[in-house]
Enzyme design. Sequence first.
Site, mmCIF file in Angstrom:
data_model
loop_
_atom_site.group_PDB
_atom_site.id
_atom_site.type_symbol
_atom_site.label_atom_id
_atom_site.label_comp_id
_atom_site.label_asym_id
_atom_site.label_seq_id
_atom_site.Cartn_x
_atom_site.Cartn_y
_atom_site.Cartn_z
ATOM 1 C CD GLU A 138 -6.024 -3.799 -3.985
ATOM 2 O OE1 GLU A 138 -5.875 -3.258 -3.140
ATOM 3 O OE2 GLU A 138 -5.442 -5.270 -4.304
ATOM 4 C CB SER A 181 -0.588 -0.224 1.298
ATOM 5 O OG SER A 181 -2.146 1.138 1.344
ATOM 6 C CG HIS A 228 -5.563 -2.253 -0.022
ATOM 7 N ND1 HIS A 228 -5.137 -2.409 -0.928
ATOM 8 C CD2 HIS A 228 -5.303 -1.805 0.626
ATOM 9 C CE1 HIS A 228 -4.188 -1.162 -1.012
ATOM 10 N NE2 HIS A 228 -3.959 -1.121 0.211
#
Length: 300
Positions: free
Chosen positions: A239, A146, A269
């Site tokens: 996502e 991320s 995610h």
Amino acid sequence: MSWQRRAINAWMRHGMKPVLRRASSPELARRVFEFAAPRLYPALPFTRLLPLRAPVPVTLVSCGSPRVGQIILFLHGGAYLAGSARAYQGMLSRLSQAAGLEIAVPDYRLLQQAPFPAAYEDALLAWQHLRQRGYAPGRILLAGDSAGGGLALALLAGLLTEGERPAGLVAFSPWCDLTLSGASLHDNRARDVIIPTGRMPEVVEQYLAGADPADPRASPLFADFPGPPPVLIQVSDSEVLRSDAERMAARLQAAGSAVQLRLWHGLPHVWQFMAGHLPEGQAALEEAAVFARAALDGST
């Protein structure tokens, strides 16, 4: 589709996503994540967490019998407002065991402590510390998820510009574009079970504190990558960050990297984080482990 994936997607969509929409402050979000993560996703038995003396707090995470002389530098996610080595011990213990490698995890400064470019500066300090401990660039593999995946890619660009070439890089659902221009932010806003896109501009503003969102240290999508090593990017097709991963892979490929973009179906995610409960999470970590070993051995 595993039943675990269906259950976790439902829990995130109806339980976690509404909470994230309403979270009142970055500090509250950090505290909740720090409390819940190691309890919901604990480390494997006999995992070792060893703090290092370094300019930035760094923890060595290992499980099993890791190789000597090779290491992963992992930059955690959490939207620059949450995350730590302690919170990530569950996923990283499994990655360490699968890859047979130690993992160095810096607790870089979050936006509550210092705005951009503090996180990038701390990531660079962690790299420099590993170099001072005797690791050659080709014996270090960068990784992150991320926001940490974007930070790892930004660090890669900076290192390559200075003539240092890591063995490779693994990114789980990387956030690569803080200008928020990816098409999937709109196209997947309803499909993504965890990220509330309406809060993303707020996080960007808090993190950057007036800095340019297209700065390559914040958005590696706009960075140069001279002579890049092999890169593995894993992302789910549902996502909101799918476009970040796809555009990043294309940019790296154009720069000459042997990029593997692995598109998984219908997963949340950073589903790798849930490897202890989610079969697809463990499978993704094992794929990353195979890539990491091959990159460090120069055979990717």
